[in-house]
Design a protein around this motif. Structure first.
Motif, PDB file in Angstrom:
ATOM      1  N   CYS A   1       0.837  -1.203   0.000  1.00 33.10           N
ATOM      2  CA  CYS A   1       0.000   0.000   0.000  1.00 33.10           C
ATOM      3  C   CYS A   1       0.873   1.255   0.000  1.00 33.10           C
ATOM      4  CB  CYS A   1      -0.890   0.027   1.246  1.00 33.10           C
ATOM      5  SG  CYS A   1      -2.028  -1.361   1.388  1.00 33.10           S
ATOM      6  N   SER A   2       0.199   2.369  -0.123  1.00 36.22           N
ATOM      7  CA  SER A   2       0.867   3.668  -0.082  1.00 36.22           C
ATOM      8  C   SER A   2       1.579   3.860   1.255  1.00 36.22           C
ATOM      9  CB  SER A   2      -0.183   4.768  -0.271  1.00 36.22           C
ATOM     10  OG  SER A   2       0.397   6.040  -0.105  1.00 36.22           O
ATOM     11  N   SER A   3       2.611   4.661   1.248  1.00 35.00           N
ATOM     12  CA  SER A   3       3.294   4.992   2.501  1.00 35.00           C
ATOM     13  C   SER A   3       2.546   6.094   3.249  1.00 35.00           C
ATOM     14  CB  SER A   3       4.733   5.424   2.226  1.00 35.00           C
ATOM     15  OG  SER A   3       4.737   6.572   1.411  1.00 35.00           O
ATOM     16  N   ARG A   4       1.624   6.758   2.547  1.00 31.47           N
ATOM     17  CA  ARG A   4       0.825   7.819   3.184  1.00 31.47           C
ATOM     18  C   ARG A   4      -0.304   7.185   3.998  1.00 31.47           C
ATOM     19  NH1 ARG A   4      -1.175  11.266  -1.425  1.00 31.47           N
ATOM     20  NH2 ARG A   4      -1.094   9.309  -2.585  1.00 31.47           N
ATOM     21  N   MET A   5      -0.378   7.506   5.278  1.00 32.54           N
ATOM     22  CA  MET A   5      -1.279   6.829   6.201  1.00 32.54           C
ATOM     23  C   MET A   5      -2.746   6.833   5.749  1.00 32.54           C
ATOM     24  SD  MET A   5      -1.788   7.314  10.302  1.00 32.54           S
ATOM     25  CE  MET A   5      -2.593   8.893  10.157  1.00 32.54           C
ATOM     26  N   ARG A   6      -3.281   7.972   5.398  1.00 28.87           N
ATOM     27  CA  ARG A   6      -4.701   8.034   5.012  1.00 28.87           C
ATOM     28  C   ARG A   6      -4.977   7.219   3.756  1.00 28.87           C
ATOM     29  NH1 ARG A   6      -6.638  14.157   5.668  1.00 28.87           N
ATOM     30  NH2 ARG A   6      -8.614  13.205   5.093  1.00 28.87           N
ATOM     31  N   LYS A   7      -4.100   7.318   2.768  1.00 30.07           N
ATOM     32  CA  LYS A   7      -4.250   6.548   1.535  1.00 30.07           C
ATOM     33  C   LYS A   7      -4.108   5.053   1.837  1.00 30.07           C
ATOM     34  CE  LYS A   7      -4.189   5.889  -2.998  1.00 30.07           C
ATOM     35  NZ  LYS A   7      -4.994   6.408  -4.037  1.00 30.07           N
ATOM     36  N   ARG A   8      -3.122   4.702   2.648  1.00 28.77           N
ATOM     37  CA  ARG A   8      -2.889   3.308   3.025  1.00 28.77           C
ATOM     38  C   ARG A   8      -4.126   2.710   3.696  1.00 28.77           C
ATOM     39  NH1 ARG A   8       1.584   3.884   5.882  1.00 28.77           N
ATOM     40  NH2 ARG A   8       0.505   4.377   7.796  1.00 28.77           N
ATOM     41  N   ASN A   9      -4.725   3.454   4.614  1.00 29.15           N
ATOM     42  CA  ASN A   9      -5.922   2.967   5.308  1.00 29.15           C
ATOM     43  C   ASN A   9      -7.081   2.759   4.346  1.00 29.15           C
ATOM     44  OD1 ASN A   9      -4.560   2.940   7.733  1.00 29.15           O
ATOM     45  ND2 ASN A   9      -5.303   4.955   8.365  1.00 29.15           N
ATOM     46  N   ARG A  10      -7.254   3.670   3.387  1.00 33.40           N
ATOM     47  CA  ARG A  10      -8.314   3.509   2.379  1.00 33.40           C
ATOM     48  C   ARG A  10      -8.063   2.270   1.524  1.00 33.40           C
ATOM     49  NH1 ARG A  10      -7.974   9.195   1.831  1.00 33.40           N
ATOM     50  NH2 ARG A  10      -6.747   8.995  -0.073  1.00 33.40           N
ATOM     51  N   GLN A  11      -6.815   2.089   1.099  1.00 26.71           N
ATOM     52  CA  GLN A  11      -6.472   0.925   0.276  1.00 26.71           C
ATOM     53  C   GLN A  11      -6.734  -0.377   1.047  1.00 26.71           C
ATOM     54  OE1 GLN A  11      -2.391   2.067  -0.486  1.00 26.71           O
ATOM     55  NE2 GLN A  11      -2.838   2.545  -2.633  1.00 26.71           N
ATOM     56  N   TYR A  12      -6.277  -0.419   2.280  1.00 28.36           N
ATOM     57  CA  TYR A  12      -6.432  -1.614   3.106  1.00 28.36           C
ATOM     58  C   TYR A  12      -7.919  -1.924   3.319  1.00 28.36           C
ATOM     59  CZ  TYR A  12      -6.138  -4.674   7.182  1.00 28.36           C
ATOM     60  OH  TYR A  12      -6.274  -5.719   8.047  1.00 28.36           O
TER      61      TYR A  12
ATOM     62  N   ASP B   1     -10.484  -0.966   1.524  1.00 29.73           N
ATOM     63  CA  ASP B   1     -11.107  -1.345   0.256  1.00 29.73           C
ATOM     64  C   ASP B   1     -10.797  -2.810  -0.057  1.00 29.73           C
ATOM     65  OD1 ASP B   1     -12.590  -0.242  -2.192  1.00 29.73           O
ATOM     66  OD2 ASP B   1     -10.861  -1.270  -3.091  1.00 29.73           O
ATOM     67  N   ARG B   2      -9.557  -3.225   0.145  1.00 29.38           N
ATOM     68  CA  ARG B   2      -9.170  -4.605  -0.140  1.00 29.38           C
ATOM     69  C   ARG B   2      -9.880  -5.565   0.815  1.00 29.38           C
ATOM     70  NH1 ARG B   2      -6.104  -7.657  -4.020  1.00 29.38           N
ATOM     71  NH2 ARG B   2      -5.338  -5.609  -4.620  1.00 29.38           N
ATOM     72  N   LYS B   3      -9.967  -5.199   2.095  1.00 28.47           N
ATOM     73  CA  LYS B   3     -10.651  -6.046   3.072  1.00 28.47           C
ATOM     74  C   LYS B   3     -12.123  -6.202   2.687  1.00 28.47           C
ATOM     75  CE  LYS B   3      -9.603  -7.400   6.750  1.00 28.47           C
ATOM     76  NZ  LYS B   3      -9.281  -8.749   7.199  1.00 28.47           N
ATOM     77  N   LYS B   4     -12.737  -5.119   2.242  1.00 29.65           N
ATOM     78  CA  LYS B   4     -14.138  -5.162   1.824  1.00 29.65           C
ATOM     79  C   LYS B   4     -14.305  -6.113   0.643  1.00 29.65           C
ATOM     80  CE  LYS B   4     -15.733  -1.645  -0.363  1.00 29.65           C
ATOM     81  NZ  LYS B   4     -16.127  -0.275  -0.702  1.00 29.65           N
ATOM     82  N   HIS B   5     -13.418  -6.033  -0.338  1.00 24.89           N
ATOM     83  CA  HIS B   5     -13.476  -6.923  -1.494  1.00 24.89           C
ATOM     84  C   HIS B   5     -13.196  -8.376  -1.101  1.00 24.89           C
ATOM     85  CE1 HIS B   5     -13.465  -3.230  -3.817  1.00 24.89           C
ATOM     86  NE2 HIS B   5     -13.863  -3.954  -4.853  1.00 24.89           N
ATOM     87  N   GLN B   6     -12.303  -8.556  -0.138  1.00 26.63           N
ATOM     88  CA  GLN B   6     -11.964  -9.892   0.344  1.00 26.63           C
ATOM     89  C   GLN B   6     -13.193 -10.529   0.996  1.00 26.63           C
ATOM     90  OE1 GLN B   6      -8.790 -10.443  -0.699  1.00 26.63           O
ATOM     91  NE2 GLN B   6      -9.066 -12.514  -0.041  1.00 26.63           N
ATOM     92  N   ILE B   7     -13.929  -9.771   1.787  1.00 27.00           N
ATOM     93  CA  ILE B   7     -15.133 -10.266   2.465  1.00 27.00           C
ATOM     94  C   ILE B   7     -16.203 -10.617   1.441  1.00 27.00           C
ATOM     95  CG2 ILE B   7     -17.052  -9.578   3.967  1.00 27.00           C
ATOM     96  CD1 ILE B   7     -14.889  -7.907   5.548  1.00 27.00           C
ATOM     97  N   ILE B   8     -16.384  -9.737   0.448  1.00 28.98           N
ATOM     98  CA  ILE B   8     -17.390  -9.976  -0.590  1.00 28.98           C
ATOM     99  C   ILE B   8     -17.053 -11.237  -1.377  1.00 28.98           C
ATOM    100  CG2 ILE B   8     -18.310  -9.102  -2.780  1.00 28.98           C
ATOM    101  CD1 ILE B   8     -18.056  -6.256  -1.502  1.00 28.98           C
ATOM    102  N   SER B   9     -15.799 -11.377  -1.811  1.00 31.07           N
ATOM    103  CA  SER B   9     -15.436 -12.552  -2.611  1.00 31.07           C
ATOM    104  C   SER B   9     -15.493 -13.828  -1.780  1.00 31.07           C
ATOM    105  CB  SER B   9     -14.070 -12.379  -3.260  1.00 31.07           C
ATOM    106  OG  SER B   9     -13.072 -12.315  -2.283  1.00 31.07           O
TER     107      SER B   9
END
Length: 166
Positions: free
Chosen positions: A138-149, A151-159
């Protein structure tokens, strides 16, 4: 005044003809054994260096047709608008919506990235978090990193929920 012995146009003609060139080929065309001479002339051409093949290939902007992801390939040699492999990885990871797993970065860039991502982690240019037993880069920028993480967790749960049988 000293007459110029080496001309960048000689390099440009070679590269335009072949779309890209190696240092060995360029030195042969220029009639020199000195890398610095070639680099001095390449700088005049605003050259690009491959991120694959250990940066062995060089080209010029007139040849390159970057795709929407700012990548270009020619005969299995890969170039990025960002230049080096490290810069290409950092760029794509930082701009991704939901980060990248290592295999996804490799699929995008067509090269092995294990050593490069570890170097980027050490330099704090990217970060990683575990998701489903694998590292998500993920991004090294905290806010961006949290959004990426997230989003991925949400997709992981859905799949995962789609895979379960009732």
């Amino acid at each position: 005044m000293k007459k110029e012995r080496y001309h960048s146009n000689d390099l440009k003609r070679l590269i335009l003809k072949n779309k890209m060139s190696t240092m060995v080929e360029m030195k042969e065309v220029m009639g020199t054994k000195v890398d610095a001479t070639i680099f001095r002339k390449l700088r005049e051409l605003h050259y690009l260096r491959s991120y694959s093949h250990r940066g062995k290939y060089y080209t010029v902007p007139e040849v390159v047709r970057f795709d929407a992801k700012e990548l270009w390939s020619c005969r299995a040699v890969h170039f990025s608008k960002q230049g080096s492999l490290l810069n290409a990885i950092a760029h794509h990871v930082d701009r991704s919506v939901s980060g990248y797993f290592e295999y996804e970065i490799e699929s995008l860039l067509h090269v092995t990235v294990r050593v490069a991502v570890l170097k980027l982690l050490k330099e704090n240019r990217i970060s990683r978090q575990k998701v489903a037993g694998r590292y998500l880069y993920c991004s090294s920028r905290m806010r961006k990193r949290n959004r990426q993480y997230n989003d991925r967790k949400k997709h992981q749960i859905i799949s995962n929920s789609r895979c379960k049988t009732i």
